[in-house]
Design a protein around this motif. Structure first.
Motif, mmCIF file in Angstrom:
data_model
loop_
_atom_site.group_PDB
_atom_site.id
_atom_site.type_symbol
_atom_site.label_atom_id
_atom_site.label_comp_id
_atom_site.label_asym_id
_atom_site.label_seq_id
_atom_site.Cartn_x
_atom_site.Cartn_y
_atom_site.Cartn_z
ATOM 1 N N GLU A 143 67.696 37.159 37.138
ATOM 2 C CA GLU A 143 68.259 35.864 38.269
ATOM 3 C C GLU A 143 68.771 34.744 37.713
ATOM 4 O O GLU A 143 68.271 34.685 37.202
ATOM 5 N N ASP A 144 70.428 34.263 37.338
ATOM 6 C CA ASP A 144 70.282 33.703 37.248
ATOM 7 C C ASP A 144 70.684 32.591 38.506
ATOM 8 O O ASP A 144 70.851 33.034 39.341
ATOM 9 N N GLU A 145 69.845 30.988 38.143
ATOM 10 C CA GLU A 145 69.975 29.811 39.103
ATOM 11 C C GLU A 145 71.333 29.724 40.137
ATOM 12 O O GLU A 145 71.410 29.674 40.921
ATOM 13 N N LEU A 146 72.532 29.749 38.969
ATOM 14 C CA LEU A 146 74.023 29.270 39.230
ATOM 15 C C LEU A 146 74.669 31.113 40.128
ATOM 16 O O LEU A 146 74.849 30.843 41.102
ATOM 17 N N HIS A 147 74.413 32.038 39.615
ATOM 18 C CA HIS A 147 75.255 32.988 39.011
ATOM 19 C C HIS A 147 74.692 34.515 40.120
ATOM 20 O O HIS A 147 74.982 35.147 40.540
ATOM 21 N N GLY A 148 72.855 33.782 40.928
ATOM 22 C CA GLY A 148 72.807 35.390 40.559
ATOM 23 C C GLY A 148 72.193 36.453 40.059
ATOM 24 O O GLY A 148 71.905 35.697 38.420
ATOM 25 N N TRP A 149 72.226 37.527 40.462
ATOM 26 C CA TRP A 149 72.194 38.521 39.655
ATOM 27 C C TRP A 149 73.018 38.722 38.466
ATOM 28 O O TRP A 149 73.756 38.981 39.046
ATOM 29 N N LEU A 150 72.829 38.928 37.025
ATOM 30 C CA LEU A 150 73.297 38.883 35.998
ATOM 31 C C LEU A 150 73.098 40.368 35.443
ATOM 32 O O LEU A 150 71.978 40.582 34.995
ATOM 33 N N ALA A 151 73.362 41.487 35.784
ATOM 34 C CA ALA A 151 73.481 42.761 35.157
ATOM 35 C C ALA A 151 73.556 43.114 33.738
ATOM 36 O O ALA A 151 75.081 42.131 33.528
ATOM 37 N N ALA A 152 73.162 43.319 33.064
ATOM 38 C CA ALA A 152 73.352 43.779 31.648
ATOM 39 C C ALA A 152 74.017 44.681 31.218
ATOM 40 O O ALA A 152 74.080 45.963 31.590
ATOM 41 N N ASP A 153 74.957 45.063 30.254
ATOM 42 C CA ASP A 153 75.363 46.308 29.596
ATOM 43 C C ASP A 153 73.733 46.925 29.298
ATOM 44 O O ASP A 153 72.905 46.787 28.364
ATOM 45 N N ARG A 154 73.941 48.110 30.156
ATOM 46 C CA ARG A 154 72.718 48.773 29.721
ATOM 47 C C ARG A 154 72.718 49.371 28.455
ATOM 48 O O ARG A 154 71.360 49.148 27.578
ATOM 49 N N ALA A 155 73.389 49.517 27.115
ATOM 50 C CA ALA A 155 73.085 49.921 26.073
ATOM 51 C C ALA A 155 72.501 49.100 25.058
ATOM 52 O O ALA A 155 72.157 48.984 24.228
ATOM 53 N N MET A 156 73.424 47.811 25.325
ATOM 54 C CA MET A 156 73.138 46.563 24.492
ATOM 55 C C MET A 156 71.731 45.827 25.282
ATOM 56 O O MET A 156 71.550 45.589 24.068
ATOM 57 N N ALA A 157 70.857 46.236 26.455
ATOM 58 C CA ALA A 157 69.842 45.398 26.532
ATOM 59 C C ALA A 157 69.348 47.072 26.233
ATOM 60 O O ALA A 157 67.488 46.490 25.670
ATOM 61 N N GLU A 158 69.461 47.898 25.833
ATOM 62 C CA GLU A 158 68.453 48.653 25.506
ATOM 63 C C GLU A 158 68.216 48.949 23.662
ATOM 64 O O GLU A 158 66.965 49.483 22.824
ATOM 65 N N GLU A 159 69.184 48.449 23.177
ATOM 66 C CA GLU A 159 69.301 47.758 21.812
ATOM 67 C C GLU A 159 68.108 47.572 20.755
ATOM 68 O O GLU A 159 67.823 46.588 21.626
ATOM 69 N N ASP A 160 67.923 48.099 19.710
ATOM 70 C CA ASP A 160 66.596 47.361 19.045
ATOM 71 C C ASP A 160 67.295 46.576 18.172
ATOM 72 O O ASP A 160 67.945 46.533 17.341
ATOM 73 N N PHE A 161 67.574 45.037 18.910
ATOM 74 C CA PHE A 161 67.689 44.157 18.290
ATOM 75 C C PHE A 161 67.458 43.594 16.650
ATOM 76 O O PHE A 161 65.810 43.272 16.254
ATOM 77 N N ILE A 162 68.861 42.493 16.295
ATOM 78 C CA ILE A 162 67.116 41.909 14.780
ATOM 79 C C ILE A 162 66.769 40.908 15.799
ATOM 80 O O ILE A 162 67.413 40.306 15.835
ATOM 81 N N ILE A 163 65.950 40.625 14.951
ATOM 82 C CA ILE A 163 64.702 39.601 14.490
ATOM 83 C C ILE A 163 64.484 38.960 13.648
ATOM 84 O O ILE A 163 64.192 37.627 13.456
ATOM 85 N N HIS A 164 65.224 39.366 12.263
ATOM 86 C CA HIS A 164 64.994 38.171 11.208
ATOM 87 C C HIS A 164 66.049 40.014 10.275
ATOM 88 O O HIS A 164 65.720 40.725 10.176
ATOM 89 N N ARG A 165 66.694 38.206 9.209
ATOM 90 C CA ARG A 165 67.913 39.665 9.574
ATOM 91 C C ARG A 165 67.524 39.265 7.028
ATOM 92 O O ARG A 165 66.713 39.077 6.932
#
Ligand code: ZN
Length: 291
Positions: A143-165
């Motif tokens: 929930e963005d204070e200006l935009h309201g609900w912002l849905a993320a791309d599902r696959a992007m949201a689920e990706e095991d992203f890098i926290i240490h390069r």
């Protein structure tokens, strides 16, 4: 620090001088803080030395001072925070919420750019490996204070992203979450270009068991090619001459009222007017050409 008290921040990376686009983020977060009698902090995000420009951090701070955007407390430098990032990574590893990955960029590219969790169960060690967050509780929107609900791309949201390069640098998403939590930030006001990583940052908050801040994403100032003003596309630094016309243009960009007689006001008085007339509801949602 009481949690009901507003703490905002502006967190530029020293990859170039302050331009009109970054002024929008600075001014928007400043006004949102000050209009709630909150604190406004400045953090220099210098965790990526190859992308940094010598002297840029000092010039950014001097420019903020010249524009009378005075911050509270001392400036936090991410380059001084490596122990905290290291401790956060150790915690995630210890809790089995992170794993090492040796996949190459070209392998991930061949997957279409999103990582498939290949190394999750391989139990790899740290030599020449990146560390990824194991996404057990992905965040699919916010929930963005200006935009309201912002849905993320599902696959992007689920990706095991890098926290240490793999090159040893701490990832932006990790550093920003660790520092926003450390500084007690209650609301993050920043440019809409950072909407996409928000769900990843929220996933990290959940893994650390930290309370997530509120988010407000400001419209971006675009150049005449339709690209956002950025250091990469050589946006002009804002001038170190009279700040008032630039501040008036930035207020107009943010949909705020600009006093007709602003040229008769001091910079301080113009900012005081802007604080007392700040109306979040008037901020336009869409990015557009700079004034
Ligand atoms: Zn891998």
């Amino acid at each position: 620090m009481p949690s009901h008290h507003y703490i905002g921040r502006f967190a530029p990376s020293p990859s170039g001088d302050l331009h009109f686009g970054s002024l929008i983020a600075a001014l928007g977060s400043y006004l949102q803080s000050r209009s709630q009698q909150g604190r406004w902090l400045v953090r220099i995000e210098d965790i990526d030395p190859p992308r940094e420009v010598p002297g840029a951090a000092d010039r950014i701070l001097r420019t903020l001072e010249h524009y009378k955007l005075h911050w509270d407390g001392s400036v936090l430098y991410q380059s001084h925070r490596h122990d905290a990032y290291r401790a956060a990574l150790d915690f995630l590893r210890h809790e089995h919420k992170a794993y090492f990955c040796t996949c190459t960029r070209s392998r991930i590219h061949s997957l279409g750019g999103l990582y498939d969790g290949h190394c999750r169960t391989l139990g790899l060690s740290s030599a020449h490996a990146a560390l990824r967050l194991e996404q057990t509780h992905p965040v699919y929107g916010f929930e963005d204070e200006l935009h309201g609900w912002l849905a993320a791309d599902r696959a992007m949201a689920e990706e095991d992203f890098i926290i240490h390069r793999r090159d040893g640098l701490f990832a932006y998403n990790l550093a920003v979450v660790v520092d926003d939590h450390f500084q007690g930030i209650t609301e993050i006001v920043r440019g809409a270009d950072l909407i996409e990583p928000t769900v990843r940052q929220m996933a990290l908050y959940h893994q650390f068991n930290w309370q997530t801040p509120r988010y407000l994403h400001l419209p971006l100032a675009l150049n005449h090619d339709g690209n956002k003003l950025s250091k990469q596309n050589h946006a002009e630094p804002i001038p170190m001459s009279d700040p008032r016309p630039v501040l008036a243009a930035a207020l107009g960009f943010l949909g705020q009222s600009v006093p007709e007689e602003w040229a008769d006001l001091t910079t301080e008085a113009l900012l005081e007017y802007a604080v007392s007339h700040w109306d979040m509801q008037q901020i336009p949602k869409n990015s557009r050409l700079m004034a």
